[in-house]
Write a protein that holds these residues in place. Sequence first.
Motif, PDB file in Angstrom:
ATOM      1  N   CYS A 137       0.770  -1.162  -0.036  1.00 60.65           N
ATOM      2  CA  CYS A 137       0.162  -0.154   0.121  1.00 60.65           C
ATOM      3  C   CYS A 137       0.884   1.151  -0.021  1.00 60.65           C
ATOM      4  O   CYS A 137       0.334   2.173  -0.768  1.00 60.65           O
ATOM      5  CB  CYS A 137      -0.848   0.159   1.065  1.00 60.65           C
ATOM      6  N   ILE A 138       2.055   1.345   0.770  1.00 58.55           N
ATOM      7  CA  ILE A 138       2.835   2.543   0.780  1.00 58.55           C
ATOM      8  C   ILE A 138       3.525   2.560  -0.451  1.00 58.55           C
ATOM      9  O   ILE A 138       3.576   3.732  -1.003  1.00 58.55           O
ATOM     10  CB  ILE A 138       3.989   2.412   1.936  1.00 58.55           C
ATOM     11  N   LEU A 139       3.857   1.416  -1.287  1.00 57.83           N
ATOM     12  CA  LEU A 139       4.641   1.556  -2.759  1.00 57.83           C
ATOM     13  C   LEU A 139       3.357   2.122  -3.653  1.00 57.83           C
ATOM     14  O   LEU A 139       3.936   3.101  -4.462  1.00 57.83           O
ATOM     15  CB  LEU A 139       4.950   0.305  -3.133  1.00 57.83           C
ATOM     16  N   ILE A 140       2.333   1.976  -3.455  1.00 57.11           N
ATOM     17  CA  ILE A 140       1.288   2.261  -4.280  1.00 57.11           C
ATOM     18  C   ILE A 140       1.060   3.813  -4.334  1.00 57.11           C
ATOM     19  O   ILE A 140       0.936   4.692  -5.046  1.00 57.11           O
ATOM     20  CB  ILE A 140      -0.113   1.689  -4.214  1.00 57.11           C
ATOM     21  N   LEU A 141       0.811   4.162  -2.902  1.00 61.85           N
ATOM     22  CA  LEU A 141       0.847   5.666  -2.582  1.00 61.85           C
ATOM     23  C   LEU A 141       1.871   6.699  -3.001  1.00 61.85           C
ATOM     24  O   LEU A 141       1.827   7.718  -3.386  1.00 61.85           O
ATOM     25  CB  LEU A 141       0.479   5.704  -1.209  1.00 61.85           C
ATOM     26  N   GLN A 142       3.111   5.849  -2.829  1.00 62.54           N
ATOM     27  CA  GLN A 142       4.181   6.641  -3.167  1.00 62.54           C
ATOM     28  C   GLN A 142       4.475   6.919  -4.762  1.00 62.54           C
ATOM     29  O   GLN A 142       4.953   7.758  -5.380  1.00 62.54           O
ATOM     30  CB  GLN A 142       5.480   5.885  -2.807  1.00 62.54           C
ATOM     31  N   ASN A 143       3.978   5.794  -5.324  1.00 63.66           N
ATOM     32  CA  ASN A 143       4.058   6.024  -7.150  1.00 63.66           C
ATOM     33  C   ASN A 143       3.043   6.824  -7.298  1.00 63.66           C
ATOM     34  O   ASN A 143       3.068   7.701  -8.157  1.00 63.66           O
ATOM     35  CB  ASN A 143       3.601   4.252  -7.235  1.00 63.66           C
ATOM     36  N   TYR A 144       1.918   7.079  -6.839  1.00 60.18           N
ATOM     37  CA  TYR A 144       0.864   8.042  -7.101  1.00 60.18           C
ATOM     38  C   TYR A 144       1.180   9.355  -6.809  1.00 60.18           C
ATOM     39  O   TYR A 144       1.316  10.121  -7.695  1.00 60.18           O
ATOM     40  CB  TYR A 144      -0.373   7.753  -6.480  1.00 60.18           C
TER      41      TYR A 144
END
Length: 443
Positions: A149-156
């Motif tokens: 979830c953190i990686l998805i938010l960082q990517n966004y």
Amino acid sequence: MSERSQQIKILLRREVAYKSTPSAITFAVFSVFVFFYAFECVRFLNEIRVAAAIVFLVSIMRVRLTKLVKANGDMTPEYWTHMQVLVWLNSISWSVIFSLAAYELQFQGTPFILVNTFLTGFIAASLVTLSYDISLFIPFQVLLLVPQCILILQNYLTTKDSELLPLLPAYILYFIYQLRQLSVFRNQVIERFNYELDLIESKEALIEQTTKLVHTSRLAALGEMSAGIAHEVNNPLAIISGSLQHLDKVLSRPPVDTERLLKLTHRSQQSIERITKIINGLRHFSQQSDTLPMVKTPLKEIVEDTFNFCSEMLSARYIKLKVADVPEIFVDCHPVQISQVLINLIKNAEDALGEEADTEKRWIELSFDKQPGQIYIHVLNGGPSIPEDIHSRLFEPFFTTKTVGKGTGLGLSISRGIMREHGGDLLFNPYKGKTRFTMELPV
């Protein structure tokens, strides 16, 4: 924490260990795959391989710990601490592997699909094996999902690309679903354990009640024999009293007849020893020793104790007790219980002979038949055999042919139960038109 809750907690932890081996082996095998394939990662190849090696070692240690728990038969606090540490190391290592792979691949291509497929599979597998305890459920859920979830938010936030954002609610819904499954699954397991514990408690209560019933039956036999016991004690007391009166006369007429004096004292001493045997027999027979472990006891000793206990009672009723030579063997038993069975059979025979007018038939005989691994003790009396129409009911609880108030109908059923608990049996065995019961005991 209540005693039942503590028992459930111990059983849950033991279940974790007993079902831990399959998942640990699966993790070990998959870690070898990850070590060599590494999801085609290049940047974090070494880190992924190190984490995969840690998973392999930790999984092997989990298998070994499971074997120790099974060999010990219990999940000790020390073993449980080791299990928690190993599970957390396992989950942290997988979290590192999946997070680094997802970060390098930027959630793109076949490798990432494989990562998420294996991620889902491992979470599902861990649920079955490790969700008995919340402290093991959390690492396999939170440590694997939160980094994604953190990686998805960082990517966004970095690229403003919202293509991966739908994965967030999917992960959250999946986590909620797993929590729901945990609750249902855990409750089912706890319900099963509660049922098993109830069965154990019921069995223990039944054993306790049976023990009390055996003891009550023994005391009932004592009550029925009380008149004979009083006679047993009165006879030697009368001898002692008479000897003391003679002693007064001997001592009051000098010169003192030393030989006569010694004879009277010896006679009194014998009577005292006889009373001592009776009292010891009463004490041993009445004490509640049914819960003590079985002991290797000479059969001759059991028979002699029973004979000393019953002989005077039968003699007072003009019944002759004949005992054949007792084999020199030992039996593993509760001596008091075997004596109880013998006394019950002798007492039943004595009741059956109570109205027998022919003095030639007023006898009870104990005989022995030693076979390889078995000893058969026969209790035969001179009265008529039991009618055939009640043979099948002899060992039924509360069935009795005696008059009201004379017997409880429990003696034979309890006696058979005692013999079977000793690995033997109690049988009705008609012999030449007479009543004969046979006790079987392993030796």
